[in-house]
Structures are given as structure tokens and as C-alpha cells.
Write a protein that holds these residues in place. Sequence first.
Motif, PDB file in Angstrom:
ATOM      1  N   TRP A  27       0.739  -1.238   0.147  1.00 35.41           N
ATOM      2  CA  TRP A  27      -0.079  -0.040  -0.023  1.00 35.41           C
ATOM      3  C   TRP A  27       0.768   1.441   0.051  1.00 35.41           C
ATOM      4  CZ3 TRP A  27      -4.797  -0.085  -1.132  1.00 35.41           C
ATOM      5  CH2 TRP A  27      -5.730   0.944  -0.994  1.00 35.41           C
ATOM      6  N   ALA A  31       0.751   4.563  -2.915  1.00 40.00           N
ATOM      7  CA  ALA A  31       0.096   5.807  -2.278  1.00 40.00           C
ATOM      8  C   ALA A  31       0.393   7.186  -3.411  1.00 40.00           C
ATOM      9  CB  ALA A  31       0.626   6.151  -1.185  1.00 40.00           C
ATOM     10  N   ARG A  41      -4.144  -0.040  -6.558  1.00 36.81           N
ATOM     11  CA  ARG A  41      -4.711   0.047  -5.109  1.00 36.81           C
ATOM     12  C   ARG A  41      -6.144  -0.649  -5.542  1.00 36.81           C
ATOM     13  NH1 ARG A  41      -2.775   5.238  -4.693  1.00 36.81           N
ATOM     14  NH2 ARG A  41      -4.836   6.313  -4.917  1.00 36.81           N
TER      15      ARG A  41
END
Length: 375
Positions: A27, A31, A41
Motif C-alpha cells: 500500500w 500511495a 490499489r
Amino acid sequence: MGLTSNKVLLLSVLFAVLLFIGTVWLWPRLAKRNWRAVGGRVGLLLATQLALFVSIGLSANQAFGFYASWADLFGQETDQGVVVDHAKGGAPAGPLRVVDTRRVDGGGSGMPRFGGQIQKIAVIGRTTDIATPAYVYLPPEYFDPQNRTRTFPAAVVLTGYPGTAEALVNKLHYPSTARTLAKNGRMQPMILVMMRPTVAPPRDTECVDIPHGPQTESFFAKDLPEAVTAHYRVNKKPGGWGIIGDSTGGYCALKLAMHHPEVYGAGAGLSAYYKAPSDPTTGDLFHGNKKLRNEADLHWFLKNRSAPATSLLVTSSKAGESNYKPTLKFIELAKSTHRTRISSIILESGGHNFNTWRREIPPTLEWVSERLTAR
């Protein structure tokens, strides 16, 4: 690996866990505010949720026995053909063939004389041409040499829709429960014929003789008893046969006992409903025939037809079952006939599921046993 395999379930859970760990790990790298990061994502979230849903679905299928195989799940069953063996000289050996045998869970040494036996069979209807698999439980007493001329009462046991016959053996434990009850003197030794009411998969025929379609009611009322009595030592006289079912199978059990009391002396509907539905799984069952539609409505049948001389058992719960009020209405209608004998099991709470039915099966088997005769 099969749909109900523990390995498949374990792999799906492991894959879901790895995806979750991977999502947490990756993750921070995703970002950024560019299309690749956003796509990454979204992809990880969708994959993780999909893996989670698959794991939950496989677990639920194992617990409740909705589908037996991948082909069953995707509506691609091909297990429709039944080979009919012939005796020497060209005489037909009968419309029933034993495919496999297995021991009953908890049956000790595994010898049929001491633990009973489960036989997987293939049946083809003599008059309806309906072909379907089933499981037959034979009690230990069936194999005792001293009982070689003895006949036994029999009960057909039906699943819901879609259901699997294996669930009656592995999840609802009908054979082991029947053996234990008989061993403890709470019921007489009885043959169980366990199967789905869905004899024309994937269609849900609701045990109806469909105009220009599968003659399902005739199969259960005529062909199945004929095939079983020709192969096993079953009482052929009225009062020797009963029928039990849950959900859709419960509706079928009650209807068959009511429509054919000369065949089924007792019928038990666990969490049954009382009117055949009309939905995408059933299609048009009655083709505009109002008489067929009315007679498939069990409330209507009790009010408008001669009361059948049979024994019926219905079950429900005050909390958790949608059939509670219709069941109370059915009981009152049956009581008013003074000919149909009605009994009930009403739980304080219990959902439309295996756990509830496992609580009702032992007293139901005892009830059926008390109403059937061996000769």
C-alpha cells in the motif's frame, strides 16, 4: 480437487490471507496519485475481497451442502445416464443398480452386520424415464442371517433445493442417527432412501407432474417405490413406506403423503412450505392448468379435497422460520378433517438451516418409525 474438498477451502483461505498481507505491504508504494498507483490499489482491493468471498462461499457450501461438484455449481451436470443391467437369458434385472458401497460413520468394524451399510445407487423410472442417483442406508439387522426373510419399513429422505444427497449422509447424519436410535430401542430398523427432489437438474420441479415435462410426482409415487422394493427386502404393503424432507423436500414429502396415502403412510416436512413457488428455478410448472396449481397448494387441498388417511408431521420455530404462521394454519386445517393425523415440532428458535434440522431429525425418525409396519 473437488468443490467440497478441504484442500480447496484451505487454499482459498491461504490465498485470501496472502492477498491481505500483500495489500498491507504494497500500500505505501501505491500511495502516489498517478493512474498506475490508483489502478494497483483498486486491483488489490478487488482481488482481496473476491478471495474473501470465495472462501466464505466455499465454507458455506461445505456446511450446508448446496452444490456437490464444480459441474453442479455451474449447471453442467452430465450424470444423467443410468446403465440398466440385465440378468441371464435377457430378462431385465430391474431399474436400480448399486454403484458403490461404504460404511456408516461410527459403525465400528465396518462389517455391515454390525454397523449397517450405505449403498450409492442409480435409479431409472420405469414409467417416467427419470434417471437419478440416490443413497440407500441398510441397517445392521438387514444383514443378519436370521433376518434373511424379514422385510423392513422404508422412508424416502429428500433434501431441499438445490441440495445434495451426500449432505443427508455427511451433514445431517441420517444413517448414523437411525442406527443409534434403533440400537437404543427408540425406533425400529428402517431402510432409508436418500436423494434430492431435483431429479431433472438444474430445474426445480417441486415434485410436480409438469405438463409436457418431467413427471416428478409420478416418479416418487410409483417408479421409485417399485424400483426399491424390487431390489431390497422392503414392505410392499400400505403402511410400509414413509417420506421425510426439509425445505423443498419437506413440501414434497407432505404433498406426496397427501396425494398418495396408499403409498406413503407417513410424511414429515421439516421447515416445509405449503405451496409450489413460481420463480426462475421452477419455470412454468402448471402451464395454465388451474387444477394442477390448486392441488399443489396444500392448504387448498385440505380444504377442498377428501382428507387423506395418512399421518403428517410439520416443523417450524417461533423465531427464525418464515413458515411459522402457515404451519399453524396447516395444523388447524388438518385437525378439522378428523381423518388426517397431524403432529408437529415447534422450536422456540431455529433458522432455516442444517443445525435446526439436526435437532429435529431424531424425533422425526422416531415418529415415522412408530407409524410404519415391517410387514
